[in-house]
Design a protein around this motif. Structure first.
Motif, PDB file in Angstrom:
ATOM      1  N   ILE A 113       0.846  -1.207   0.000  1.00  0.00           N
ATOM      2  CA  ILE A 113       0.000   0.000   0.000  1.00  0.00           C
ATOM      3  C   ILE A 113       0.872   1.244   0.000  1.00  0.00           C
ATOM      4  O   ILE A 113       0.650   2.186  -0.776  1.00  0.00           O
ATOM      5  N   HIS A 114       1.859   1.271   0.880  1.00  0.00           N
ATOM      6  CA  HIS A 114       2.758   2.417   0.982  1.00  0.00           C
ATOM      7  C   HIS A 114       3.416   2.692  -0.369  1.00  0.00           C
ATOM      8  O   HIS A 114       3.446   3.831  -0.847  1.00  0.00           O
ATOM      9  N   ASP A 115       3.942   1.652  -1.002  1.00  0.00           N
ATOM     10  CA  ASP A 115       4.616   1.813  -2.295  1.00  0.00           C
ATOM     11  C   ASP A 115       3.661   2.315  -3.373  1.00  0.00           C
ATOM     12  O   ASP A 115       4.022   3.173  -4.178  1.00  0.00           O
ATOM     13  N   LYS A 116       2.437   1.786  -3.398  1.00  0.00           N
ATOM     14  CA  LYS A 116       1.467   2.208  -4.413  1.00  0.00           C
ATOM     15  C   LYS A 116       1.013   3.647  -4.192  1.00  0.00           C
ATOM     16  O   LYS A 116       0.938   4.434  -5.129  1.00  0.00           O
ATOM     17  N   VAL A 117       0.706   3.995  -2.958  1.00  0.00           N
ATOM     18  CA  VAL A 117       0.187   5.329  -2.660  1.00  0.00           C
ATOM     19  C   VAL A 117       1.248   6.406  -2.899  1.00  0.00           C
ATOM     20  O   VAL A 117       0.954   7.480  -3.435  1.00  0.00           O
ATOM     21  N   LEU A 118       2.487   6.118  -2.523  1.00  0.00           N
ATOM     22  CA  LEU A 118       3.527   7.148  -2.587  1.00  0.00           C
ATOM     23  C   LEU A 118       4.399   7.084  -3.846  1.00  0.00           C
ATOM     24  O   LEU A 118       5.348   7.863  -3.969  1.00  0.00           O
ATOM     25  N   THR A 124       8.885  16.901  -1.196  1.00  0.00           N
ATOM     26  CA  THR A 124       8.236  18.214  -1.128  1.00  0.00           C
ATOM     27  C   THR A 124       6.732  18.078  -1.293  1.00  0.00           C
ATOM     28  O   THR A 124       5.949  18.675  -0.542  1.00  0.00           O
ATOM     29  N   GLU A 125       6.308  17.265  -2.259  1.00  0.00           N
ATOM     30  CA  GLU A 125       4.877  17.041  -2.478  1.00  0.00           C
ATOM     31  C   GLU A 125       4.248  16.351  -1.270  1.00  0.00           C
ATOM     32  O   GLU A 125       3.137  16.694  -0.858  1.00  0.00           O
ATOM     33  N   LEU A 126       4.958  15.417  -0.705  1.00  0.00           N
ATOM     34  CA  LEU A 126       4.454  14.700   0.460  1.00  0.00           C
ATOM     35  C   LEU A 126       4.291  15.637   1.651  1.00  0.00           C
ATOM     36  O   LEU A 126       3.278  15.598   2.354  1.00  0.00           O
ATOM     37  N   LYS A 127       5.266  16.505   1.870  1.00  0.00           N
ATOM     38  CA  LYS A 127       5.173  17.482   2.966  1.00  0.00           C
ATOM     39  C   LYS A 127       3.991  18.418   2.769  1.00  0.00           C
ATOM     40  O   LYS A 127       3.268  18.733   3.716  1.00  0.00           O
ATOM     41  N   THR A 128       3.775  18.852   1.526  1.00  0.00           N
ATOM     42  CA  THR A 128       2.631  19.726   1.229  1.00  0.00           C
ATOM     43  C   THR A 128       1.319  18.996   1.490  1.00  0.00           C
ATOM     44  O   THR A 128       0.405  19.543   2.115  1.00  0.00           O
ATOM     45  N   LYS A 131       0.660  18.711   5.162  1.00  0.00           N
ATOM     46  CA  LYS A 131       0.268  20.015   5.705  1.00  0.00           C
ATOM     47  C   LYS A 131      -1.207  20.299   5.417  1.00  0.00           C
ATOM     48  O   LYS A 131      -1.951  20.733   6.297  1.00  0.00           O
ATOM     49  N   VAL A 132      -1.647  20.027   4.194  1.00  0.00           N
ATOM     50  CA  VAL A 132      -3.045  20.251   3.819  1.00  0.00           C
ATOM     51  C   VAL A 132      -3.960  19.322   4.618  1.00  0.00           C
ATOM     52  O   VAL A 132      -4.986  19.757   5.148  1.00  0.00           O
ATOM     53  N   ILE A 133      -3.586  18.062   4.736  1.00  0.00           N
ATOM     54  CA  ILE A 133      -4.398  17.106   5.499  1.00  0.00           C
ATOM     55  C   ILE A 133      -4.506  17.548   6.953  1.00  0.00           C
ATOM     56  O   ILE A 133      -5.586  17.495   7.551  1.00  0.00           O
TER      57      ILE A 133
END
Length: 144
Positions: A113-118, A124-128, A131-133
């Motif tokens: 799941i982790h590999d598919k989702v990310l 940088t995109e992950l941090k953004t 932050k939004v979540i």
């Protein structure tokens, strides 16, 4: 751009469907909730004594809900409740052979799941996204 609520609902629906499909492929489709948490917690803490009270605290659930959860997991043959090695008054939780097998499958499921989702998402995109979540969660928390 579509309404953000529609986008969010569509994302949640897609995630739920894919997670269910991948869980079935990994033979862990019934371990997505508290039972899966307990299996993984016991697996990660093997060699340590884990008590019912520990699960109650970790899951932040009542004693009666925890008792029902443990009974269900014993019935499903994922865990055994045995006397503590240190103090016979306490009952410790241990994984059965089936529970250990499911823990390995759950760990693999989580990696998949982790590999598919990310996939293809940079830091940088992950941090953004995080932050939004976090902001959405804060906006939805009940004010007292």
């Amino acid at each position: 751009m579509k309404d953000p609520f529609t986008e969010f609902r569509n994302l949640v629906t897609l995630v739920e469907g894919r997670v269910q499909q991948i869980a079935k492929e990994h033979d862990v489709e019934h371990l997505g909730g508290p039972q899966g948490f307990v299996v993984m917690y016991l697996y990660k803490h093997s060699g340590e004594e884990v008590f019912i009270k520990d699960i109650e605290k970790k899951l932040k659930i009542s004693k009666s809900v925890t008792s029902n959860l443990i009974r269900r997991m014993e019935k499903n043959n994922f865990i055994k409740v045995i006397p503590s090695q240190k103090d016979k008054r306490y009952k410790q939780l241990v994984l059965t052979s089936l529970g250990s097998q499911k823990a390995v499958k759950l760990a693999d499921f989580h990696r998949t799941i982790h590999d598919k989702v990310l996939k293809d998402i940079d830091l940088t995109e992950l941090k953004t996204a995080k932050k939004v979540i976090r902001k959405i969660r804060e906006n939805l928390e009940i004010e007292e």
